[in-house]
Design a protein around this motif. Structure first.
Motif, PDB file in Angstrom:
ATOM      1  N   ASN A   1      -9.581 -17.745  43.796  1.00 39.91           N
ATOM      2  CA  ASN A   1      -9.034 -16.863  45.942  1.00 39.91           C
ATOM      3  C   ASN A   1     -10.147 -16.793  46.492  1.00 39.91           C
ATOM      4  O   ASN A   1      -9.878 -17.975  46.633  1.00 39.91           O
ATOM      5  CB  ASN A   1      -8.652 -15.472  45.694  1.00 39.91           C
TER       6      ASN A   1
ATOM      7  N   ARG B   1     -15.546 -16.054  55.529  1.00 39.71           N
ATOM      8  CA  ARG B   1     -15.087 -16.137  54.002  1.00 39.71           C
ATOM      9  C   ARG B   1     -13.763 -16.441  54.398  1.00 39.71           C
ATOM     10  O   ARG B   1     -12.947 -17.030  55.760  1.00 39.71           O
ATOM     11  CB  ARG B   1     -14.230 -14.541  54.039  1.00 39.71           C
TER      12      ARG B   1
ATOM     13  N   THR C   1      -9.497 -18.285  53.041  1.00 39.43           N
ATOM     14  CA  THR C   1      -8.854 -17.613  51.137  1.00 39.43           C
ATOM     15  C   THR C   1      -8.087 -19.122  50.789  1.00 39.43           C
ATOM     16  O   THR C   1      -8.870 -20.950  51.607  1.00 39.43           O
ATOM     17  CB  THR C   1      -7.340 -17.095  51.394  1.00 39.43           C
TER      18      THR C   1
ATOM     19  N   ASN D   1     -19.891 -16.939  47.647  1.00 41.36           N
ATOM     20  CA  ASN D   1     -19.554 -16.120  46.924  1.00 41.36           C
ATOM     21  C   ASN D   1     -17.987 -16.200  46.933  1.00 41.36           C
ATOM     22  O   ASN D   1     -17.625 -17.258  47.350  1.00 41.36           O
ATOM     23  CB  ASN D   1     -19.449 -14.651  47.508  1.00 41.36           C
TER      24      ASN D   1
ATOM     25  N   ASP E   1     -14.072 -15.200  44.395  1.00 38.55           N
ATOM     26  CA  ASP E   1     -13.277 -14.328  43.590  1.00 38.55           C
ATOM     27  C   ASP E   1     -12.509 -15.240  42.020  1.00 38.55           C
ATOM     28  O   ASP E   1     -11.752 -16.007  43.006  1.00 38.55           O
ATOM     29  CB  ASP E   1     -12.578 -13.298  44.185  1.00 38.55           C
TER      30      ASP E   1
ATOM     31  N   ARG F   1     -10.360 -16.524  39.147  1.00 42.30           N
ATOM     32  CA  ARG F   1      -9.577 -15.484  38.010  1.00 42.30           C
ATOM     33  C   ARG F   1      -9.586 -16.587  37.264  1.00 42.30           C
ATOM     34  O   ARG F   1     -10.197 -18.227  36.740  1.00 42.30           O
ATOM     35  CB  ARG F   1      -8.153 -15.703  38.449  1.00 42.30           C
TER      36      ARG F   1
ATOM     37  N   THR G   1      -7.205 -10.234  35.862  1.00 43.95           N
ATOM     38  CA  THR G   1      -8.428  -9.661  36.500  1.00 43.95           C
ATOM     39  C   THR G   1      -9.576 -10.908  36.806  1.00 43.95           C
ATOM     40  O   THR G   1      -9.284 -11.915  36.751  1.00 43.95           O
ATOM     41  CB  THR G   1      -9.129  -9.325  35.050  1.00 43.95           C
ATOM     42  N   MET G   2      -9.895 -10.703  38.803  1.00 44.81           N
ATOM     43  CA  MET G   2     -10.352 -10.940  38.564  1.00 44.81           C
ATOM     44  C   MET G   2     -12.010 -10.868  38.938  1.00 44.81           C
ATOM     45  O   MET G   2     -12.718 -10.083  38.600  1.00 44.81           O
ATOM     46  CB  MET G   2     -10.356 -10.941  40.351  1.00 44.81           C
TER      47      MET G   2
ATOM     48  N   GLU H   1     -15.844 -11.892  40.411  1.00 47.15           N
ATOM     49  CA  GLU H   1     -16.829 -11.718  41.217  1.00 47.15           C
ATOM     50  C   GLU H   1     -18.124 -12.493  40.815  1.00 47.15           C
ATOM     51  O   GLU H   1     -18.856 -12.052  40.194  1.00 47.15           O
ATOM     52  CB  GLU H   1     -17.194 -11.348  41.958  1.00 47.15           C
TER      53      GLU H   1
ATOM     54  N   TRP I   1     -21.554 -15.019  42.727  1.00 42.66           N
ATOM     55  CA  TRP I   1     -22.432 -14.858  43.415  1.00 42.66           C
ATOM     56  C   TRP I   1     -23.700 -16.283  43.133  1.00 42.66           C
ATOM     57  O   TRP I   1     -23.752 -16.716  42.178  1.00 42.66           O
ATOM     58  CB  TRP I   1     -23.312 -14.017  43.630  1.00 42.66           C
TER      59      TRP I   1
END
Length: 122
Positions: free
Chosen positions: A32, A50, A52, A96, A98, A100, A107-108, A110, A112
């Protein structure tokens, strides 16, 4: 295991340019939002930009008009084009994302990257 690996950092003179890349690997369904953060010596980590999955972007005021974030969803890769670099841009830059993990789970996760050092000399 999902990983993000940055590349492209280095030493550049003020006014110069660099392009950072961040490649995702491992087993996952999709990515994501993704972003670039940075941490200068003695300072807290801060958001740089950032993006999307659909390509909507936002930037820190300090980099607007100089940095451009983009991504290649087919190659699971994130980029940061940095122009007109200033000494105050010197920092470790972190990628970074996110993730799936599977189609069956919402549930995501995260993740790094390990960071890449950008040094801008005056």
């Amino acid at each position: 295991q999902v990983q993000l690996v940055e590349s492209g950092g280095g030493l550049v003179q003020a006014g110069g340019s660099l392009r950072l890349s961040c490649a995702a690997s491992g087993s996952f369904f999709s990515i994501n939002g993704m972003g670039w953060f940075r941490q200068a010596p003695g300072k807290q980590r801060e958001l740089v930009a950032r993006i999307t999955r659909g390509g909507n972007t936002n930037y820190a005021d300090s980099v607007k008009g100089r940095f451009t974030i983009s991504r290649d969803n087919a190659k699971n890769t994130l980029f940061l084009e940095m122009n007109s670099l200033k000494p105050e841009d010197t920092a470790v830059y972190y990628c970074n994302g996110d993730f799936r993990k599977s189609l069956a789970s919402v549930t995501m996760l995260e993740v790094w990257g390990q960071g890449t050092l950008v040094t801008v000399s005056s």
